[in-house]
Design an enzyme around this catalytic site. Structure first.
Site: not given
Ligand code: PB1
Length: 334
Positions: A200, A253
């Site tokens: 990620k 991601k």
């Molecule tokens: O759709 C998205 O943008 C997902 C964002 C994601 C959710 N898992 C995160 C990314 C972020 O805000 O840094 C949340 C992190 N826990």
């Protein structure tokens, strides 16, 4: 006479031939996971400005929203809790509170939709006063041991409340083994899957989500714990670590700008299902481009999904899931 090897168009002049040339990129309901935002007010329904067409929903509204999607074949959801009254504090205490909307909705969803696979995002950013994904030291940096302990506590709560799958998006070093150790210790490691957000990246494409989930960091950014957006080796090292620590499934991601890593990671780890998260910024980008006439949304979206599958993605997490299920249902009728 032309060299026979140069004659290709005889192999794809109709749709069946083209389908045969495209094997391994099929999109079915089982290739989709639908992210949903659950708010505290059970009857609440709030449009999300940054993600047109997507709503924050209370539990009762979520039931109404999911019923027709289940009929269209929806196989899995990914739950995100959104607070509006519960307190936010330094350690994200509301993340595993009995009043948390995720904790409350899990047993209901299990009853209403027994065949639906329910994954829960596990993170602290939506529940901490500082908006970061872990517990901080006094200097504002991440305290790793306290963070992974908290993440494992929240994961256990969701598992005990009925989650089939835990998806820790926090990116803290060691959180996968902390979660797995906790599941083993509580005798439920055979009843809950762990989907690691293994690769990620610190992406610009999360902006709309942070608006949706009220989860923007109150200071700084997440570059100290999400992977550098142009890195590659770290993605492989983080994924190898999470595989070693017991992750059942892996993820890249965001999606579109990282398909090279979907391919290289799926090549290195062929035996783990690979999830690709089409994040909020990718959703908004496609939505607005299509709305402004740049291209047809369905054509563009299906082309991207096909690319994600061709790169090695087995499951795509996408906010467009309802639309895709509709299209798949229509396609199956003709
Ligand atoms: O759709 C998205 O943008 C997902 C964002 C994601 C959710 N898992 C995160 C990314 C972020 O805000 O840094 C949340 C992190 N826990």
């Amino acid at each position: 006479m032309m060299d026979k090897l140069n004659i290709l168009q005889g192999g794809y002049f109709n749709s069946t031939l083209r389908t045969w040339q495209s094997s391994g990129t099929e999109i079915g309901a089982h290739n989709l996971m639908y992210p949903v935002f659950i708010m505290e007010n059970d009857d609440g329904l709030e449009p999300i400005g940054s993600m047109p067409g997507i709503n924050r929903m209370g539990i009762n509204q979520l039931k109404i929203h999911l019923e027709p999607l289940i009929k269209l074949g929806l196989k899995s959801v990914l739950l995100f809790g959104v607070l509006d009254k519960l307190p936010k504090d330094e350690v994200g205490s509301s993340a595993d509170s009995d009043r948390n909307p995720i904790v409350r909705c899990l047993p209901l969803l299990r009853t209403w939709f027994p065949d639906l696979t329910i994954a829960c995002d596990v993170c602290l950013c939506g529940y901490t006063s500082h908006g970061h994904c872990g517990v901080l030291d006094s200097d504002g940096t991440i305290n790793n041991p306290k963070s992974i302990k908290r993440i494992a506590e929240v994961a256990l709560k969701y598992a005990k409340s009925g989650a089939h799958m835990l998806a820790p998006s926090d990116m803290m070093d060691g959180r996968i083994i902390a979660i797995k150790d906790s599941l083993v210790e509580h005798g439920i490691s055979n009843k809950v899957a762990v989907l690691s957000y293994s690769a990620k990246f610190a992406s610009t494409f999360y902006g709309p989500f942070r608006d949706a989930a009220h989860s923007k960091p109150s200071f700084g950014d997440r570059k100290r714990y999400q992977l550098p957006s142009c890195s590659k080796g770290l993605a492989h090292r983080a994924t190898a670590r999470d595989v070693q620590n017991g992750a059942d499934m892996l993820m890249v991601k965001p999606g579109l700008a990282y398909l090279d890593l979907v391919q290289s990671l799926k090549t290195e780890f062929p035996h783990h299902p690979m999830f690709v998260y089409q994040v909020s910024g990718e959703y908004a980008m496609l939505y607005h481009a299509a709305k402004n006439g740049a291209f047809d949304l369905k054509d563009a979206l299906m082309e991207i999904l096909c690319g994600m599958r061709r790169a090695g993605g087995d499951v795509i997490i996408t906010y467009f899931t309802p639309l895709i299920l509709d299209w798949l249902s229509l396609k199956s009728k003709y």
